[in-house]
Design a protein around this motif. Structure first.
Motif, mmCIF file in Angstrom:
data_model
loop_
_atom_site.group_PDB
_atom_site.id
_atom_site.type_symbol
_atom_site.label_atom_id
_atom_site.label_comp_id
_atom_site.label_asym_id
_atom_site.label_seq_id
_atom_site.Cartn_x
_atom_site.Cartn_y
_atom_site.Cartn_z
ATOM 1 N N GLY A 1 -1.202 7.286 -9.915
ATOM 2 C CA GLY A 1 -0.293 8.415 -10.096
ATOM 3 C C GLY A 1 1.018 8.172 -9.386
ATOM 4 N N SER A 2 1.039 8.199 -8.074
ATOM 5 C CA SER A 2 2.259 7.946 -7.302
ATOM 6 C C SER A 2 1.896 7.365 -5.948
ATOM 7 C CB SER A 2 3.047 9.246 -7.117
ATOM 8 O OG SER A 2 2.355 10.119 -6.245
ATOM 9 N N ARG B 1 3.014 8.442 -3.139
ATOM 10 C CA ARG B 1 2.807 9.557 -2.217
ATOM 11 C C ARG B 1 1.367 10.054 -2.285
ATOM 12 N NH1 ARG B 1 5.497 15.525 -2.495
ATOM 13 N NH2 ARG B 1 4.457 16.318 -0.661
ATOM 14 N N ARG B 2 0.848 10.218 -3.497
ATOM 15 C CA ARG B 2 -0.533 10.691 -3.649
ATOM 16 C C ARG B 2 -1.509 9.684 -3.056
ATOM 17 N NH1 ARG B 2 -4.907 10.490 -7.215
ATOM 18 N NH2 ARG B 2 -6.044 12.457 -7.317
ATOM 19 N N LEU C 1 -3.988 10.435 0.042
ATOM 20 C CA LEU C 1 -5.437 10.237 -0.081
ATOM 21 C C LEU C 1 -5.941 9.260 0.979
ATOM 22 C CD1 LEU C 1 -5.891 10.085 -3.950
ATOM 23 C CD2 LEU C 1 -6.748 11.853 -2.420
#
Length: 97
Positions: free
Chosen positions: A73-74, A76-77, A81
């Motif tokens: 996704g990105s 940052r994600r 996580l």
């Protein structure tokens, strides 16, 4: 009763024995520190345990769990996580420690 750890030189060991026999209580390593400071030290120790060699074979599995693959996704994600995963492990190690 008193306790110590690590290597002590001859003079320090004899002083320790003399103090223990006479009932002198020595100040502990964390004595005088607040519970928040001690919890912070334990938390940092838990983070350090994530760098031990026995954890290194888990890196590919962790990457798959965290989602660093093509479907992440990105960045940052993936970072959040990973931070959550590592923080939870540090917390558990800290509680067990």
């Amino acid at each position: 009763m008193s306790s110590t750890g690590g290597y002590l030189g001859t003079g320090a060991f004899l002083t320790f024995i003399k103090n223990a026999e006479s009932g002198v209580v020595e100040k502990g390593l964390f004595e005088g520190q607040g519970p928040i400071a001690i919890l912070l030290i334990v938390f940092l120790g838990g983070l350090a345990l994530n760098l031990t060699p026995c954890v290194l074979p888990m890196i590919p599995i962790n990457l798959a769990i965290i989602g660093a693959g093509a479907q992440a996704g990105s960045r940052r994600r993936g970072f959040l996580l990973g931070l959550t995963y590592g923080g939870a492990m540090a917390f558990v190690y800290g509680v067990l420690g």
